[in-house]
Design a protein around this motif. Structure first.
Motif, PDB file in Angstrom:
ATOM      1  N   HIS A  36       0.854  -1.194   0.000  1.00 53.88           N
ATOM      2  CA  HIS A  36       0.000   0.000   0.000  1.00 53.88           C
ATOM      3  C   HIS A  36       0.882   1.233   0.000  1.00 53.88           C
ATOM      4  O   HIS A  36       2.114   1.130   0.114  1.00 53.88           O
ATOM      5  CB  HIS A  36      -0.979  -0.016   1.175  1.00 53.88           C
ATOM      6  CG  HIS A  36      -0.333  -0.039   2.522  1.00 53.88           C
ATOM      7  ND1 HIS A  36       0.371   1.042   3.025  1.00 53.88           N
ATOM      8  CD2 HIS A  36      -0.282  -1.000   3.471  1.00 53.88           C
ATOM      9  CE1 HIS A  36       0.815   0.728   4.222  1.00 53.88           C
ATOM     10  NE2 HIS A  36       0.447  -0.505   4.518  1.00 53.88           N
ATOM     11  N   GLY A  37       0.251   2.380  -0.145  1.00 52.71           N
ATOM     12  CA  GLY A  37       0.970   3.643  -0.315  1.00 52.71           C
ATOM     13  C   GLY A  37       2.134   3.904   0.626  1.00 52.71           C
ATOM     14  O   GLY A  37       3.255   4.133   0.183  1.00 52.71           O
ATOM     15  N   TYR A  38       1.861   3.830   1.920  1.00 52.14           N
ATOM     16  CA  TYR A  38       2.916   4.172   2.877  1.00 52.14           C
ATOM     17  C   TYR A  38       4.058   3.175   2.829  1.00 52.14           C
ATOM     18  O   TYR A  38       5.229   3.540   2.939  1.00 52.14           O
ATOM     19  CB  TYR A  38       2.337   4.254   4.296  1.00 52.14           C
ATOM     20  CG  TYR A  38       3.336   4.732   5.312  1.00 52.14           C
ATOM     21  CD1 TYR A  38       3.959   5.977   5.152  1.00 52.14           C
ATOM     22  CD2 TYR A  38       3.679   3.956   6.414  1.00 52.14           C
ATOM     23  CE1 TYR A  38       4.901   6.426   6.073  1.00 52.14           C
ATOM     24  CE2 TYR A  38       4.612   4.402   7.343  1.00 52.14           C
ATOM     25  CZ  TYR A  38       5.221   5.639   7.162  1.00 52.14           C
ATOM     26  OH  TYR A  38       6.133   6.075   8.065  1.00 52.14           O
TER      27      TYR A  38
ATOM     28  N   MET B  12       6.351   4.033   0.072  1.00 49.74           N
ATOM     29  CA  MET B  12       7.245   5.123   0.470  1.00 49.74           C
ATOM     30  C   MET B  12       8.441   4.601   1.265  1.00 49.74           C
ATOM     31  O   MET B  12       9.584   4.995   1.031  1.00 49.74           O
ATOM     32  CB  MET B  12       6.490   6.146   1.322  1.00 49.74           C
ATOM     33  CG  MET B  12       5.717   7.157   0.512  1.00 49.74           C
ATOM     34  SD  MET B  12       4.523   8.084   1.503  1.00 49.74           S
ATOM     35  CE  MET B  12       5.575   8.931   2.629  1.00 49.74           C
TER      36      MET B  12
ATOM     37  N   MET C 250      10.203  10.181  -0.633  1.00 53.52           N
ATOM     38  CA  MET C 250       8.976  10.676  -1.266  1.00 53.52           C
ATOM     39  C   MET C 250       7.987  11.160  -0.221  1.00 53.52           C
ATOM     40  O   MET C 250       7.765  10.489   0.781  1.00 53.52           O
ATOM     41  CB  MET C 250       8.326   9.568  -2.080  1.00 53.52           C
ATOM     42  CG  MET C 250       9.159   9.118  -3.266  1.00 53.52           C
ATOM     43  SD  MET C 250       8.165   8.080  -4.337  1.00 53.52           S
ATOM     44  CE  MET C 250       7.248   9.333  -5.230  1.00 53.52           C
ATOM     45  N   ALA C 251       7.363  12.301  -0.478  1.00 54.42           N
ATOM     46  CA  ALA C 251       6.320  12.802   0.412  1.00 54.42           C
ATOM     47  C   ALA C 251       4.973  12.260  -0.077  1.00 54.42           C
ATOM     48  O   ALA C 251       4.843  11.832  -1.230  1.00 54.42           O
ATOM     49  CB  ALA C 251       6.320  14.316   0.418  1.00 54.42           C
ATOM     50  N   ALA C 252       3.979  12.298   0.825  1.00 49.15           N
ATOM     51  CA  ALA C 252       2.693  11.652   0.557  1.00 49.15           C
ATOM     52  C   ALA C 252       2.020  12.126  -0.736  1.00 49.15           C
ATOM     53  O   ALA C 252       1.572  11.326  -1.544  1.00 49.15           O
ATOM     54  CB  ALA C 252       1.760  11.862   1.747  1.00 49.15           C
ATOM     55  N   GLY C 253       1.951  13.455  -0.918  1.00 47.49           N
ATOM     56  CA  GLY C 253       1.267  13.998  -2.093  1.00 47.49           C
ATOM     57  C   GLY C 253       1.935  13.597  -3.391  1.00 47.49           C
ATOM     58  O   GLY C 253       1.272  13.331  -4.398  1.00 47.49           O
TER      59      GLY C 253
ATOM     60  N   LEU D 107       3.869  10.865  -3.830  1.00 45.00           N
ATOM     61  CA  LEU D 107       3.680   9.431  -4.056  1.00 45.00           C
ATOM     62  C   LEU D 107       2.276   9.160  -4.601  1.00 45.00           C
ATOM     63  O   LEU D 107       2.106   8.379  -5.530  1.00 45.00           O
ATOM     64  CB  LEU D 107       3.871   8.621  -2.776  1.00 45.00           C
ATOM     65  CG  LEU D 107       3.641   7.134  -3.049  1.00 45.00           C
ATOM     66  CD1 LEU D 107       4.905   6.470  -3.531  1.00 45.00           C
ATOM     67  CD2 LEU D 107       3.042   6.409  -1.887  1.00 45.00           C
ATOM     68  N   TYR D 108       1.276   9.839  -4.035  1.00 50.00           N
ATOM     69  CA  TYR D 108      -0.101   9.614  -4.483  1.00 50.00           C
ATOM     70  C   TYR D 108      -0.236   9.909  -5.975  1.00 50.00           C
ATOM     71  O   TYR D 108      -0.842   9.135  -6.716  1.00 50.00           O
ATOM     72  CB  TYR D 108      -1.086  10.464  -3.680  1.00 50.00           C
ATOM     73  CG  TYR D 108      -2.520  10.066  -3.922  1.00 50.00           C
ATOM     74  CD1 TYR D 108      -3.103   9.046  -3.170  1.00 50.00           C
ATOM     75  CD2 TYR D 108      -3.277  10.671  -4.918  1.00 50.00           C
ATOM     76  CE1 TYR D 108      -4.407   8.651  -3.404  1.00 50.00           C
ATOM     77  CE2 TYR D 108      -4.585  10.274  -5.162  1.00 50.00           C
ATOM     78  CZ  TYR D 108      -5.142   9.268  -4.393  1.00 50.00           C
ATOM     79  OH  TYR D 108      -6.436   8.864  -4.638  1.00 50.00           O
ATOM     80  N   GLY D 109       0.355  11.016  -6.401  1.00 50.06           N
ATOM     81  CA  GLY D 109       0.318  11.399  -7.812  1.00 50.06           C
ATOM     82  C   GLY D 109       1.067  10.403  -8.693  1.00 50.06           C
ATOM     83  O   GLY D 109       0.617  10.058  -9.779  1.00 50.06           O
TER      84      GLY D 109
ATOM     85  N   ARG E  74      -6.808   1.050   3.093  1.00 53.07           N
ATOM     86  CA  ARG E  74      -5.630   1.244   2.235  1.00 53.07           C
ATOM     87  C   ARG E  74      -5.631   0.341   1.014  1.00 53.07           C
ATOM     88  O   ARG E  74      -5.758  -0.867   1.148  1.00 53.07           O
ATOM     89  CB  ARG E  74      -4.360   1.005   3.065  1.00 53.07           C
ATOM     90  CG  ARG E  74      -4.143   2.063   4.114  1.00 53.07           C
ATOM     91  CD  ARG E  74      -3.123   1.647   5.145  1.00 53.07           C
ATOM     92  NE  ARG E  74      -3.011   2.657   6.187  1.00 53.07           N
ATOM     93  CZ  ARG E  74      -3.839   2.763   7.213  1.00 53.07           C
ATOM     94  NH1 ARG E  74      -4.842   1.911   7.353  1.00 53.07           N
ATOM     95  NH2 ARG E  74      -3.676   3.724   8.103  1.00 53.07           N
ATOM     96  N   LYS E  75      -5.477   0.971  -0.136  1.00 55.20           N
ATOM     97  CA  LYS E  75      -5.419   0.189  -1.375  1.00 55.20           C
ATOM     98  C   LYS E  75      -4.032  -0.410  -1.551  1.00 55.20           C
ATOM     99  O   LYS E  75      -3.037   0.214  -1.200  1.00 55.20           O
ATOM    100  CB  LYS E  75      -5.734   1.083  -2.564  1.00 55.20           C
ATOM    101  CG  LYS E  75      -7.184   1.528  -2.591  1.00 55.20           C
ATOM    102  CD  LYS E  75      -7.528   2.091  -3.940  1.00 55.20           C
ATOM    103  CE  LYS E  75      -9.021   2.344  -4.019  1.00 55.20           C
ATOM    104  NZ  LYS E  75      -9.409   2.852  -5.325  1.00 55.20           N
TER     105      LYS E  75
ATOM    106  N   TYR F  97      -1.261  -2.231  -4.229  1.00 51.72           N
ATOM    107  CA  TYR F  97      -0.918  -2.300  -5.648  1.00 51.72           C
ATOM    108  C   TYR F  97       0.200  -3.302  -5.885  1.00 51.72           C
ATOM    109  O   TYR F  97       0.973  -3.619  -4.982  1.00 51.72           O
ATOM    110  CB  TYR F  97      -0.454  -0.925  -6.144  1.00 51.72           C
ATOM    111  CG  TYR F  97      -1.436   0.165  -5.843  1.00 51.72           C
ATOM    112  CD1 TYR F  97      -2.529   0.380  -6.667  1.00 51.72           C
ATOM    113  CD2 TYR F  97      -1.290   0.966  -4.702  1.00 51.72           C
ATOM    114  CE1 TYR F  97      -3.452   1.368  -6.382  1.00 51.72           C
ATOM    115  CE2 TYR F  97      -2.209   1.958  -4.404  1.00 51.72           C
ATOM    116  CZ  TYR F  97      -3.289   2.155  -5.243  1.00 51.72           C
ATOM    117  OH  TYR F  97      -4.205   3.124  -4.949  1.00 51.72           O
TER     118      TYR F  97
END
Lengths: 103, 205
Positions: free
Chosen positions: A25-27, A30, A43-46, A48-50, A71-72, A74
């Motif tokens: 998941h996202g975090y 990172m 990488m900062a959250a915004g 990474l999301y992009g 949390r998705k 991938y």
């Protein structure tokens, strides 16, 4: 063979794809990126999301089933894996050439 | 405390929110106005993103990612666009963006939103023009907008009373349609400003 227009990959994209050889998941992405790059790529959250959004659009990664309802998760696609391999070959060639000339 | 203010620049908005926190007013919500709670003055770090989400799940996933990385989601809904974050602790990164492109991209997204809003009004305006719903003669002969019988034959106080009484109605009758081109213009201007800011941020100036 003409090279894919998405190549070469940026450093962050390369590390994200490398991190997503296993579902995350996202975090977690990172953290893995930071670890894989020995702390070089943060990488900062915004951001990474992009980046994840772009990779999904390009079908280099895909969502998979997540145990966590919020949390998705991938994972890399075959297309993404192909891209990663091509970029790896590109860099290996660069290193070999550099070794021959400089080393 | 509520405060009304309007920004077209995220960087300025973030700075203002941080300045408010330094004065002891910390952002707790944002709808039409900013809502603040009075606290001990603090050095807060507010950051803004601009995003809308297709599903509630996408929105939850987005908020979870920021929370995991040390940012509390303070305000913003699935469709509001503006998302307000406050740094939770001292650890983690100073900003919610780690490169110039992603920091600039939020301006691109808001610019596109303003532009599509402006475009929404264009067909409406076209319909009003093509159906002759807009009476341009009102500019040349505004007296035609007054319906009070015998108004123009009155004199003195009687005239002024009737005239002033009807003026708001007459104005409404004749010029309400102007709201539409004005809105198209204003939204286009916001879109343009955001686009400029996008380019400026991207160039890292």
């Amino acid at each position: 063979m003409t090279r894919d227009k998405n190549l070469p990959l940026t450093e962050t994209v390369y590390y994200i794809l490398l991190a997503l050889l296993e579902p995350a998941h996202g975090y977690l992405i990172m953290q893995k990126v930071e670890e894989l790059s020995s702390g070089q790529v943060h990488m900062a959250a915004g951001t990474l999301y992009g980046a994840v959004e772009n990779l999904l659009k390009q079908k280099l990664i895909q969502p998979v089933h997540s145990e966590d309802s919020r949390r998705k998760v991938y994972v890399i696609t075959d297309r993404g894996l192909g891209m990663l391999r091509q970029d790896y070959e590109r860099m290996r060639h660069m290193i070999e050439m550099t070794n021959t000339i400089l080393g | 405390m509520k405060k009304f203010k309007f920004f077209t620049n995220f960087d300025h908005e973030e700075q203002w929110l941080n300045e408010m926190a330094r004065q002891g007013y910390v952002l707790t919500g944002k709808s039409l106005s900013y809502e603040f709670a009075q606290v001990q003055p603090e050095n807060a770090n507010f950051r803004m993103d601009y995003r809308t989400f297709k599903s509630r799940q996408d929105f939850e996933d987005y908020k979870a990612l920021f929370e995991d990385s040390g940012w509390t989601h303070i305000a913003g809904t699935r469709s509001s666009g503006s998302q307000y974050f406050k740094q939770t602790g001292a650890e983690g990164s100073e900003d919610i963006f780690s490169d110039v492109d992603s920091k600039a991209a939020r301006y691109k997204r808001i610019s596109d939103m303003w532009l599509s809003l402006a475009c929404c009004f264009i067909p409406l305006f076209a319909v009003l023009i093509s159906t002759d719903a807009i009476d341009v003669t009102a500019f040349l002969k505004p007296q035609l907008l007054y319906y009070t019988p015998g108004l123009w034959d009155m004199s003195g106080g009687q005239f002024w009373r009737a005239f002033l009484f009807e003026t708001p109605f007459a104005f409404f009758r004749g010029f309400t349609w102007m709201m539409i081109p004005v809105m198209i213009l204003v939204y286009s201007l916001f879109a343009y400003k955001a686009k400029k800011q996008y380019e400026k941020t991207q160039q890292g100036r």
